[in-house]
Design a protein around this motif. Structure first.
Motif, PDB file in Angstrom:
ATOM      1  N   LEU A 273     108.564  69.432   2.225  1.00  0.00           N
ATOM      2  CA  LEU A 273     108.478  69.702   0.785  1.00  0.00           C
ATOM      3  C   LEU A 273     107.997  68.471   0.030  1.00  0.00           C
ATOM      4  O   LEU A 273     107.173  68.569  -0.883  1.00  0.00           O
ATOM      5  N   ASN A 276     104.485  67.779  -0.706  1.00  0.00           N
ATOM      6  CA  ASN A 276     103.847  68.670  -1.668  1.00  0.00           C
ATOM      7  C   ASN A 276     104.265  68.409  -3.111  1.00  0.00           C
ATOM      8  O   ASN A 276     104.034  69.221  -3.992  1.00  0.00           O
ATOM      9  N   VAL A 277     104.897  67.268  -3.313  1.00  0.00           N
ATOM     10  CA  VAL A 277     105.260  66.861  -4.675  1.00  0.00           C
ATOM     11  C   VAL A 277     104.035  66.182  -5.278  1.00  0.00           C
ATOM     12  O   VAL A 277     103.622  65.125  -4.817  1.00  0.00           O
ATOM     13  N   THR A 294     118.961  66.466   2.020  1.00  0.00           N
ATOM     14  CA  THR A 294     118.939  67.088   0.697  1.00  0.00           C
ATOM     15  C   THR A 294     117.772  66.488  -0.081  1.00  0.00           C
ATOM     16  O   THR A 294     117.325  65.383   0.218  1.00  0.00           O
ATOM     17  N   MET A 295     117.285  67.219  -1.063  1.00  0.00           N
ATOM     18  CA  MET A 295     116.193  66.685  -1.887  1.00  0.00           C
ATOM     19  C   MET A 295     116.444  66.963  -3.354  1.00  0.00           C
ATOM     20  O   MET A 295     116.994  68.005  -3.712  1.00  0.00           O
ATOM     21  N   TYR A 296     116.000  66.028  -4.193  1.00  0.00           N
ATOM     22  CA  TYR A 296     116.187  66.072  -5.638  1.00  0.00           C
ATOM     23  C   TYR A 296     114.827  65.849  -6.274  1.00  0.00           C
ATOM     24  O   TYR A 296     114.163  64.853  -5.975  1.00  0.00           O
ATOM     25  N   TYR A 297     114.425  66.770  -7.138  1.00  0.00           N
ATOM     26  CA  TYR A 297     113.043  66.799  -7.632  1.00  0.00           C
ATOM     27  C   TYR A 297     113.010  66.962  -9.134  1.00  0.00           C
ATOM     28  O   TYR A 297     113.829  67.698  -9.703  1.00  0.00           O
ATOM     29  N   GLY A 298     112.081  66.305  -9.787  1.00  0.00           N
ATOM     30  CA  GLY A 298     111.919  66.492 -11.223  1.00  0.00           C
ATOM     31  C   GLY A 298     110.982  65.465 -11.819  1.00  0.00           C
ATOM     32  O   GLY A 298     110.269  64.758 -11.101  1.00  0.00           O
ATOM     33  N   LYS A 299     111.016  65.379 -13.160  1.00  0.00           N
ATOM     34  CA  LYS A 299     110.164  64.412 -13.846  1.00  0.00           C
ATOM     35  C   LYS A 299     110.801  63.036 -13.787  1.00  0.00           C
ATOM     36  O   LYS A 299     111.958  62.862 -14.166  1.00  0.00           O
TER      37      LYS A 299
END
Lengths: 439, 439
Positions: A273, A276-277, A294-299
């Motif tokens: 994943l 693909n960021v 675990t993954m943490y995604y955002g601005k």
């Protein structure tokens, strides 16, 4: 309960965002925190700008020390940035018994040990969710959400500017310089982009993540820092053909003998994943022994996403302001008397796999020679791809040779590279990139 | 400080994982929490099994009430599951003044209001990070990490069994029944998979997410619950051709007039990260007005990932056990006197876009008739794809017609569907799936 009174130092992008978010969502925030959070004072050298943003909602001063000296102020939010005046003001605020919220990763990565010690001695909180990955609650997740785990590694896209540039380079097949100019035009890169493109900003954040993941002091001076300025469109293309994307990752990994702390362009399998960021987005992978990946995604940047983190810290402080210190989460996740003595490993000891690109003469025996050198260093090969040879006038046939290795120590690779580079059939400086499977 | 003493009710998969993680990482956990966390008692009807797992490390009893009655126990961890005995025991533990940690989403989604009220009255914590998305700290992120935001929507893959089945259906082009059997063989689906495949488990979790996102009471009885049992490989294939993946999403969305709370198979654009979450993994998207879109990804089930969440709750309790109640985060994120009165909207009021598959006679005017019906209901069309006609013996040419709509009210779509279904040229029951852009 009376509201928590906040003094804001700096009303630039993040300061303005913090003011806006606190005002717009004041009711929602009060319903959660159980008390109001009010910006009572704003300090900025540009008092006119401050007045434009704040209006009559808060007292405006040009001298930050007036905020710190005000006994009615509970929390000082430092949004000035840099190591200079920001450091002095944070230490003075602590000395005055104020809790501090800061988005200043540079300051904490370099002077964190001094600042956290001062805060402990004075019994105040220094909160810094906004310092890493903008609005993503990665500090909270690591410090509080994953406390059951022995953290094995953390790897993150934690600089939006470079991720934007890398996404554009791959997408459009353009070279670094061209994309950087575009990024500056669009506001994704600053006029002086050095800290971003040289990996310094990401390394500051990786330093903070390493501290809270493993309970070690912040040691930015021991971090390996490598940016994306030397990356070529050719390698992005080859990596893509091999099933990899190149991302600037900040990595902190526990080994038996110490902690790897490094920021560099990294080949990552396309099917992950995190590969693909795209664009200016951030994402942090955390591997714990119980939870797995675990993954943490955002601005990771911008006025309101960063303000989201600043305000979350203010709400935490609002809850804990009257509580005993034992109720607080330690600054670096581990109790100050229980920090780890694991050293940061020198780069030579770092273990990773590699992508090598060699420009070689298209002759019999070249590959045997190269693989022999790798074997001598105990480096095993994952894949070799030879591109079609092209003829360079007067110099015979040449070809690009791509070698992917299995895990090896950086020191061994350096020795192998020196030996390979010395071969007369190796016609140009060897390109070496690190590769992480992140499995 | 003396250790926190824990009584474990149920030593099955998660109970065993909790015991293992607490033992293996006890030093790491103590270094973070500032005090030890000890499992002092374990209750399980199968005392032999408990003995095998626990050895002599804790007192083993077959009657859970002995744990609750023990004045030395600070926290009761309920890992029995279900609404029956678990409910009685949780309420008894609260009445006895114990803090409670539970992974029981069914219990909290249905009886949460009663349980949280009892906990408040008694001044104890009921923590439930493990109830949603296993080891992913999504409860903490929503309750504490995003407090600055007005949450706009939450959408998650929060049931690993169904995501595994959907991934396999797409990957191998197989039908639901075949894949379900394989999932049962591999241990990804239970012998009685009803709660998973009918969407009930995901809806329980979505109910909890809706409560902490918007500050509304848990209202599982008002949730729309739809599973994946009727999903066909045909629609997964068509969706793929249109650039979408089908995921079972639990969705909670704020509208001006109320909250949408629904669990159903959903078309999601393939380019979204969440569309690429495969196998038994979980991921939750949260959209906040300040932070924008954030995502949280990891293992949503299994012994140690779930234990990771249970132990994180125990560490939080260890910190707050002696602190004033104001220092605690409210059970449902918002102060109990500041909950929202927004109602859960009836399904007819839900706004979403749709994927329709119609088996129609391949005749002139059919499409005009259908689009006319949609227009009458004010439903605008995003795309129409007509597959090649195939001849069915004796019945003339037939074809599959796929229609993607823009956002519309479910009620309008139901009226349009009834009118379309009544047409003699519509030859089979219309397949209707919801679509979310998640932008």
């Amino acid at each position: 309960m009376r509201p928590v009174r906040v003094g804001l130092l700096g009303i630039g992008t993040v300061g303005g965002g913090t003011f806006t978010v606190l005002r717009r969502n004041q009711e929602e925030i009060r319903r959660r925190a159980g008390r109001g959070i009010e910006i009572a004072m704003v300090a900025d050298l540009n008092a006119d700008l401050a007045r434009q943003v704040v209006g009559d909602a808060a007292q405006i001063v040009s001298d930050a020390r007036q905020v710190i000296a005000n006994p009615d102020i509970d929390v000082v939010v430092e949004l000035i940035g840099g190591y200079g005046v920001a450091k002095a003001l944070v230490l003075e605020a602590i000395a005055a018994g104020k809790h501090v919220v800061t988005a200043n990763k540079a300051l904490l990565a370099v002077h964190g040990t001094e600042i956290f010690a001062a805060a402990r001695a004075k019994g105040v909180i220094v909160a810094f969710e906004a310092a890493v990955a903008g609005g993503i609650p990665i500090i909270k997740s690591l410090r509080e959400g994953l406390t059951a785990n022995q953290i094995q590694w953390v790897a993150g896209i934690i600089n939006g500017t470079t991720n934007f540039i890398l996404s554009e380079m791959r997408d459009k097949g353009l070279d670094f310089d061209v994309v950087l100019k575009e990024a500056q035009r669009l506001g994704y890169a600053e006029a002086d982009p050095t800290f971003d493109i040289e990996g310094v900003d990401a390394a500051h954040k990786a330093t903070l993540l390493s501290a809270i993941a493993f309970g070690i002091p912040v040691q930015f001076d021991k971090a390996h820092v490598e940016g994306i300025t030397k990356l070529s469109a050719t390698d992005i293309k080859y990596a893509e053909q091999l099933g990899y994307r190149i991302k600037l990752l900040g990595i902190a990994r526990r080994r038996d003998s110490g902690i790897e702390l490094r920021t560099h362009p990294t080949l990552v399998p396309m099917r992950r994943l995190i590969a693909n960021v795209e664009g200016a987005m951030n994402a942090v992978l955390v591997q714990g022994d119980a939870v797995g990946t675990t993954m943490y995604y955002g601005k990771g940047a911008g006025a309101e996403p960063t303000a989201s983190a600043v305000v979350a810290d203010l709400v935490d402080i609002a809850r804990l302001i009257d509580a005993a210190p034992e109720a607080r989460v330690p600054h670096l996740a581990f109790q100050p008397d229980s920090m780890s003595a694991l050293p940061i490993l020198p780069l030579d000891e770092v273990i990773t796999s590699f992508y090598l690109r060699l420009r070689v003469a298209d002759k019999a025996g070249v590959l045997a020679k190269l693989t022999g050198i790798l074997a001598e260093q105990g480096i095993s090969i994952d894949a070799v791809i030879q591109r079609e040879a092209d003829e360079v006038s007067g110099e015979g046939n040449q070809t690009d040779l791509i070698i992917l290795t299995h895990d090896t120590k950086e020191g061994s690779m350096n020795q192998a590279l020196a030996a390979m580079q010395a071969l007369p059939t190796v016609l140009a400086p060897i390109v070496r990139l690190r590769k992480e499977e992140l499995a």
